[in-house]
Motif scaffolding. Sequence first.
Motif, PDB file in Angstrom:
ATOM      1  N   ILE B   5       0.914  -0.848  -0.446  1.00 21.24           N
ATOM      2  CA  ILE B   5       0.212   0.105  -0.179  1.00 21.24           C
ATOM      3  C   ILE B   5       0.649   1.349  -0.089  1.00 21.24           C
ATOM      4  O   ILE B   5       2.249   1.207   0.510  1.00 21.24           O
ATOM      5  CB  ILE B   5      -1.020  -0.231   1.442  1.00 21.24           C
ATOM      6  N   SER B   7       1.496   5.070   0.042  1.00 22.66           N
ATOM      7  CA  SER B   7       0.478   6.126   1.166  1.00 22.66           C
ATOM      8  C   SER B   7       0.200   6.822  -0.150  1.00 22.66           C
ATOM      9  O   SER B   7       0.997   7.042  -1.515  1.00 22.66           O
ATOM     10  CB  SER B   7       1.647   6.641   1.796  1.00 22.66           C
ATOM     11  N   LYS B   8      -0.941   8.022   0.180  1.00 26.98           N
ATOM     12  CA  LYS B   8      -1.184   9.417  -0.861  1.00 26.98           C
ATOM     13  C   LYS B   8      -0.180  10.339  -0.598  1.00 26.98           C
ATOM     14  O   LYS B   8      -0.395  10.774  -2.221  1.00 26.98           O
ATOM     15  CB  LYS B   8      -2.723  10.062  -0.126  1.00 26.98           C
ATOM     16  N   THR B   9       0.295  10.155  -0.180  1.00 20.57           N
ATOM     17  CA  THR B   9       1.770  11.212  -0.219  1.00 20.57           C
ATOM     18  C   THR B   9       2.479  11.566  -0.938  1.00 20.57           C
ATOM     19  O   THR B   9       2.671  11.991  -1.618  1.00 20.57           O
ATOM     20  CB  THR B   9       2.192  11.439   1.446  1.00 20.57           C
ATOM     21  N   TYR B  11       2.387   9.394  -3.549  1.00 22.56           N
ATOM     22  CA  TYR B  11       1.622   9.658  -4.213  1.00 22.56           C
ATOM     23  C   TYR B  11       1.206  11.347  -5.296  1.00 22.56           C
ATOM     24  O   TYR B  11       1.721  11.654  -6.059  1.00 22.56           O
ATOM     25  CB  TYR B  11      -0.449   9.431  -4.917  1.00 22.56           C
ATOM     26  N   PHE B  12       0.908  11.929  -4.402  1.00 20.86           N
ATOM     27  CA  PHE B  12       0.713  13.098  -4.416  1.00 20.86           C
ATOM     28  C   PHE B  12       2.463  14.092  -4.660  1.00 20.86           C
ATOM     29  O   PHE B  12       2.543  15.090  -5.276  1.00 20.86           O
ATOM     30  CB  PHE B  12       0.371  13.857  -3.589  1.00 20.86           C
ATOM     31  N   PHE B  56       4.162   4.731  -9.719  1.00 23.08           N
ATOM     32  CA  PHE B  56       3.264   4.497 -10.098  1.00 23.08           C
ATOM     33  C   PHE B  56       2.995   3.382 -10.023  1.00 23.08           C
ATOM     34  O   PHE B  56       1.570   2.402 -10.494  1.00 23.08           O
ATOM     35  CB  PHE B  56       2.271   5.288 -11.085  1.00 23.08           C
ATOM     36  N   HIS B  58       4.385   0.710  -9.209  1.00 27.89           N
ATOM     37  CA  HIS B  58       4.493  -0.263  -8.460  1.00 27.89           C
ATOM     38  C   HIS B  58       5.977  -0.937  -8.447  1.00 27.89           C
ATOM     39  O   HIS B  58       6.367  -1.509  -7.527  1.00 27.89           O
ATOM     40  CB  HIS B  58       3.524  -1.054  -7.876  1.00 27.89           C
TER      41      HIS B  58
END
Lengths: 556, 107
Positions: B5, B7-9, B11-12, B56, B58
């Motif tokens: 997984i 984290s969104k951080t 990705y941003f 992106f 992975h």
Amino acid sequence: MIDAASMGGDLPVVPPKDNYINRAYSIKSWLLTKDHKRIAILYLITITFFFFLGGAFAVMIRLELLTPASDLVQPETYNKFFTMHGVVMIFLFLIPSVPATLGNFLVPLMIGAKDLAFPKINLLSWYILVIGGIFILYAVVAGGVDTGWTFYTPYSSTYSNTYVMAAAIGVFITGFSSILTGLNFIVTIHTMRAPGMTWYRLPLFIWSHYATSLIMVLGTPVVAVTILLVGLERVFRVGIFDPAIGGDPILFQHLFWFYSHPAVYIMLLPGMGVISELITAFSRKNMFGYKFVAYASLGIAIYGFLVWGHHMFTSGQSIYGSLVFSFLTYFVAIPSAIKVFNWTATLYRGSISYDTPMLYALGFIGFFLIGGTTGLFLAAIGLDIHVHDTYFVVAHFHYIMVGGTVMAYLGGLHYWWPKLTGRMYPEGWARLSALIIFVGFNLTFFPQFVVGYMGMPRRYAAYPDDPVWQMLNVLSTAGASILGAGYLLPMVYLPWSMRYGKYAPSNPWGATGLEWQTTSPPPTENFEETPVVTWEPYEYRPREEKVVVNKILPTD
Amino acid sequence: MSEHIVSKTIYFLIFGALMVLTVLTYWVALYDFGALNVVIALAVAVTKALLVVLFFMHVRYSTRLTKIVVISGFFWLALLIVLTLSDYFTRPGTSGVGGVPASRSTR
């Protein structure tokens, strides 16, 4: 590992009550099957049809060349004949031949798995081949293609007034069939081996299919994109390959042969895997230098990608580029030679029997030797400039494709026929047809070496009215009719044997390998319980010899 | 296959980096660096591609086998390009990068 019961012997053979063939009978149960064995049979029927279609074009080519003048058909028609012979034979028969039939059937069985990793994708790959085949059939029926199977630009993208797009789309589509097959094999071999089936315990058939799958996955997308570019240029006049609109025709040849030279190994490597199985089984010996043969398969697969420029020595490629590719090409002979020497060394002091599959295997080694060494002639730039685009080249690659792949395919088909169908083929007829094919093949293609070296170009409907040239061409055509008879025989006695042949025991050859540990034909699940592998590959030595420790020799 | 997984951080952050690099692509195109034009443009493009592939897609969190598959894919592309250039760079009528196709006089 081999016990008397599995050998058959004089025991009456009782066919298994439940197997993959009699599990269900409806057409739907075949067309929507996810069983790799049934899909292999679907492939077998499909490619046999295309083999005959491609063969029919070969018959027309040989009949036209019986006489020097272009008198049987118009030269334009002849161009279509050799193109469609090549397109059908390569994309619809040779590429799927061994991997999609025998490979599909045997890869899970040999590694002790219940099926391939992606059974639905496996079925999809067959449908894709059929759809691609329909496009190519449409091109054939509508009026044919005349570009040669290589679709060289700018002729294919600009000038040819034949059904190039239909054939090209067909080739594009069939490519995805082999990508999916390759992907399926790679994942299956990596993840689904039975307990104890380590990499070095895999049959060499599996190693060669693994190597083939690498080429399918890494190479086929390139030819797909290349053919798309031809379509773009032909339909929308985007300048990529045609110099008149700013393209470069030699770029097409680079892209095309980047796939199509390795594709030769897609056709040949699975056949080599078959030969490794046959040679060990019928000389009752383990493979000489197992690891070398295994790595030679990988070596051929990877190295095969570095040599494509040897198809372009006279195309306008730079001299320097040609030198590089010529130099690199010599090296690909090394892994091929390793295989030939190791098969021969396996025969040495073996207990050889000459059953039909072994006849094909021995024929393969001889033909591959001739085909391979003449390939080295063609890798030498100076000599290649003399013989390029002659019948010497035609003879060379038919020795590899027909003398190699088709011999291995037929040998493997006979060897595993009892496993595929549960019946034995008639040995006498089969040996006879193997001998007819051996004679017919040599008579067809050996004269082509001679007439090619004398300068007869390929892809022409007519040739000079020279008595020697005509004599050689008549020999070749006569050989082709013998070869054709040899191919027709198995098409009669193999289907015959499915009804009238003797029941096959589970291990008629007394061979090692997991596929012989299950019934003939196998149940849908392949194995009643997952086998555990505790032995090395090709253990043909009698068991007592290997378990004795500190053997006491008799004193005399 | 273990699911990692991200984290969104992250990705941003990667998204931000890609936006910055896109602006950079535009900005370097405004200046003439001479022979380095192509090198700089490609360097920015490769960095962007690497970020996409590693985060992106992975690949950074994947098994060694997946990494080998990805690397061999690019290696094979390199084979295609390098060996084809062994022809183009040395062909009469072409002059290195950006050369015109072989002139018709050669055949």
